[in-house]
Every structure is written in C-alpha cells, then in structure tokens.
Design a protein around this motif. Structure first.
Motif, PDB file in Angstrom:
ATOM      1  N   LYS A   1      43.672  -4.151  -8.159  1.00 48.74           N
ATOM      2  CA  LYS A   1      44.097  -3.690  -9.481  1.00 48.74           C
ATOM      3  C   LYS A   1      44.160  -2.175  -9.571  1.00 48.74           C
ATOM      4  O   LYS A   1      45.010  -1.622 -10.279  1.00 48.74           O
ATOM      5  CB  LYS A   1      43.133  -4.228 -10.547  1.00 48.74           C
ATOM      6  CG  LYS A   1      43.394  -3.720 -11.954  1.00 48.74           C
ATOM      7  CD  LYS A   1      42.389  -4.274 -12.952  1.00 48.74           C
ATOM      8  CE  LYS A   1      42.627  -3.704 -14.340  1.00 48.74           C
ATOM      9  NZ  LYS A   1      41.669  -4.241 -15.332  1.00 48.74           N
TER      10      LYS A   1
ATOM     11  N   VAL B   1      56.076  -2.729  -8.691  1.00 49.23           N
ATOM     12  CA  VAL B   1      57.170  -3.673  -8.456  1.00 49.23           C
ATOM     13  C   VAL B   1      58.362  -3.031  -7.741  1.00 49.23           C
ATOM     14  O   VAL B   1      59.299  -3.732  -7.355  1.00 49.23           O
ATOM     15  CB  VAL B   1      57.645  -4.288  -9.792  1.00 49.23           C
ATOM     16  CG1 VAL B   1      56.529  -5.120 -10.408  1.00 49.23           C
ATOM     17  CG2 VAL B   1      58.120  -3.204 -10.770  1.00 49.23           C
TER      18      VAL B   1
ATOM     19  N   GLU C   1      51.357  -6.358  -8.899  1.00 48.86           N
ATOM     20  CA  GLU C   1      51.834  -6.722 -10.231  1.00 48.86           C
ATOM     21  C   GLU C   1      52.325  -5.505 -11.001  1.00 48.86           C
ATOM     22  O   GLU C   1      53.151  -5.621 -11.911  1.00 48.86           O
ATOM     23  CB  GLU C   1      50.722  -7.416 -11.022  1.00 48.86           C
ATOM     24  CG  GLU C   1      50.403  -8.816 -10.539  1.00 48.86           C
ATOM     25  CD  GLU C   1      49.492  -9.549 -11.504  1.00 48.86           C
ATOM     26  OE1 GLU C   1      49.566  -9.267 -12.728  1.00 48.86           O
ATOM     27  OE2 GLU C   1      48.709 -10.400 -11.054  1.00 48.86           O
TER      28      GLU C   1
ATOM     29  N   VAL D   1      57.349  -4.986 -16.327  1.00 50.09           N
ATOM     30  CA  VAL D   1      55.916  -5.184 -16.111  1.00 50.09           C
ATOM     31  C   VAL D   1      55.224  -5.300 -17.465  1.00 50.09           C
ATOM     32  O   VAL D   1      55.494  -4.528 -18.385  1.00 50.09           O
ATOM     33  CB  VAL D   1      55.320  -4.016 -15.298  1.00 50.09           C
ATOM     34  CG1 VAL D   1      53.810  -4.210 -15.133  1.00 50.09           C
ATOM     35  CG2 VAL D   1      55.989  -3.899 -13.940  1.00 50.09           C
ATOM     36  N   ASN D   2      54.333  -6.260 -17.571  1.00 48.66           N
ATOM     37  CA  ASN D   2      53.594  -6.486 -18.814  1.00 48.66           C
ATOM     38  C   ASN D   2      52.698  -5.281 -19.115  1.00 48.66           C
ATOM     39  O   ASN D   2      51.811  -4.947 -18.321  1.00 48.66           O
ATOM     40  CB  ASN D   2      52.738  -7.748 -18.677  1.00 48.66           C
ATOM     41  CG  ASN D   2      51.981  -8.100 -19.943  1.00 48.66           C
ATOM     42  OD1 ASN D   2      51.939  -7.336 -20.897  1.00 48.66           O
ATOM     43  ND2 ASN D   2      51.378  -9.271 -19.948  1.00 48.66           N
TER      44      ASN D   2
ATOM     45  N   ASP E   1      48.455  -2.112  -6.983  1.00 43.70           N
ATOM     46  CA  ASP E   1      48.523  -3.513  -7.405  1.00 43.70           C
ATOM     47  C   ASP E   1      49.976  -3.988  -7.411  1.00 43.70           C
ATOM     48  O   ASP E   1      50.822  -3.391  -8.084  1.00 43.70           O
ATOM     49  CB  ASP E   1      47.930  -3.627  -8.819  1.00 43.70           C
ATOM     50  CG  ASP E   1      47.862  -5.057  -9.331  1.00 43.70           C
ATOM     51  OD1 ASP E   1      48.466  -5.947  -8.708  1.00 43.70           O
ATOM     52  OD2 ASP E   1      47.209  -5.277 -10.371  1.00 43.70           O
TER      53      ASP E   1
ATOM     54  N   ILE F   1      48.588  -5.174 -18.745  1.00 33.59           N
ATOM     55  CA  ILE F   1      47.782  -5.048 -17.523  1.00 33.59           C
ATOM     56  C   ILE F   1      47.312  -3.610 -17.290  1.00 33.59           C
ATOM     57  O   ILE F   1      46.395  -3.375 -16.509  1.00 33.59           O
ATOM     58  CB  ILE F   1      48.511  -5.589 -16.268  1.00 33.59           C
ATOM     59  CG1 ILE F   1      49.715  -4.717 -15.887  1.00 33.59           C
ATOM     60  CG2 ILE F   1      48.943  -7.029 -16.477  1.00 33.59           C
ATOM     61  CD1 ILE F   1      50.366  -5.170 -14.598  1.00 33.59           C
TER      62      ILE F   1
END
Length: 260
Positions: free
Chosen positions: A200, A209, A206, A14-15, A204, A18
């Motif tokens: 968010k 995961v 993103e 995951v980035n 979220d 964010i």
C-alpha cells in the motif's frame, strides 16, 4: 488488451478512497503531529520539484494531486499564491492542516480544494504547475485531458510545468530484477524477492495504474518545449550504466512557447 488506437483504461479511475490518512502519514508513523513538526523538511523528491520550479514571490502556483500540501506550504512561505487540489478527502484534510500551520498572515495565500482536475477552469493561468507523483495514478484517457488542460493554463514563455513520476517502468520491471539476479547470493541471504515487493505504501498496483518511461513522458509533452530525464542514486554499476534511460525517477521541466 485494448484495441489498436484505444486508450488503456478508458472510463476507469482510481478510487479516491484508497488514498487515506494512513497512506499519507505512513512516513511519519501515522502521526499528524510528527508530520506537522517536520514541515520544515521537504522529502527529497518534493524538494527537487521545488528547486526545479524556482518559485518567485508573487508567482501563481497550481499543485495537482497535492497530497498533504507539504510542497504548497513551502511555496507560500516563498511568497507565492497557491491553489492545491486533490480528489482524496483525506489528502485535502491534511493539506488544510498544512495551511493552518502557516503564519496567520499567509494562510489566505493557500487555497485548498477537493476536486478532480477535470473540473479545473482553463481560464486560470499559472506561473508554475506541479505534477509531483501524479502521472502514474492516472489512466491514459485522463492524461490526455490533463495535458490538454495544463497547456491552456500554463503561462507562455515564463510558465514552468514540473513533473516527477516514479518508478520508471523500465527500472522496476527490468533493471531492478536484473540487479537482484546478478547479485543472487545477497538477494537470497537477505530473503528478498527478485522482483520489487509492492504494498500500500510503496508502488501499490491499485494506485500505480500507469507507470511511465522516459519516452512515454516525452510523448505526453510533445506539444511543450520540454526537458525530460531520469536518474538513479544507486552506486551499483548497473544503475550507473543505465540511469540515463532507466533510472528509477523520471523528471521533466516543460514550457509553452506561445499564447493559446
């Protein structure tokens, strides 16, 4: 779909960007001063992590994915030495603000670092290791490395690994929709979706995961002596009947038996 035996998300991560200041301060209306003014009030899940760990003065603590550093602030006040790590730049900046809010004579007891857990030195040993709302943010290949490292870093016998992860995948995918379907008049009246509406600040996709189940967490802890359970504070009859295996929140307290 991954092949049989292949770890889901292999090589993915995951980035960290964010996880920004807005995300961490959302519960405080984005206001840093509001957060700092409420440092004496731990959110419920962190309070339970703290209570399950039962930290003692002199304990050496590692907080993995420390976020704002709120839990670490409490542990230092208890007399512990804490290493708080996160790979998010904004998380580390906020954790440093939590450190600065400590009495001056205690600030050196809280070490804050921006780093990926994969960089941890396994020769360091800890009385308590926290994974508070961490597992759901890591892919399977990362979890494998994480638990291999933690097993080597947790002190045998007395060391405690404390885990909280949410939502339980069974709860969010099955139990919650079932409750809303069975209560469809209220669901429609309140203009709710039958599934959970993510954003968010709340589960979220993103970020989340790899949401877990009780059996999944037990598998991750197979080389530990662990107690794993889930619960649900709802008084809905379905929640009461299913909370032991499909409650919204999953908890674990784990130890190791012998020196690695």
């Amino acid at each position: 779909m991954p092949r049989v035996g292949e770890e889901r998300g292999k090589g993915q991560q995951v980035n960290p960007d964010i996880y920004d200041r807005d995300y961490y301060l959302h519960a405080y209306q984005g206001n840093l001063q509001d957060y700092l003014a409420n440092l004496s009030n731990l959110p419920i899940s962190l309070r339970r992590c703290f209570d399950y760990a039962d930290p003692k003065a002199g304990d050496k603590i590692l907080d993995l994915g420390c976020g704002r550093g709120h839990l670490d602030y409490f542990c230092v006040l208890k007399g512990c030495s804490v290493t708080a790590i996160d790979y998010s730049k904004d998380a580390v900046e906020l954790a440093l603000k939590s450190k600065e809010a400590l009495p001056e004579n205690l600030r050196d007891k809280m070490k804050v670092e921006q780093m990926d857990f994969k960089e941890l030195d396994i020769n360091e040993k800890y009385d308590v290791i926290f994974m508070a709302d961490l597992l759901e943010h890591l892919y399977d290949w990362e979890l494998k490395i994480l638990f291999e490292k933690v097993r080597q870093m947790l002190k045998p016998q007395k060391g405690r690994l404390i885990i909280h992860t949410a939502p339980n995948k069974t709860w969010i995918n099955v139990i919650l929709p079932l409750k809303r379907i069975l209560d469809w008049p209220n669901t429609l009246r309140k203009k709710k979706e039958f599934h959970y509406t993510r954003d968010k600040y709340s589960y979220d996709p993103e970020m989340h995961v790899n949401e877990q189940t009780v059996s999944g967490v037990k598998r991750l802890l197979k080389s530990f002596r662990a107690k794993v359970w889930c619960d649900d504070g709802s008084l809905n009859v379905i929640s009461i009947l299913t909370k032991r295996f499909a409650g919204a929140d999953i908890w674990a307290i784990a130890r190791i038996e012998e020196t690695i």
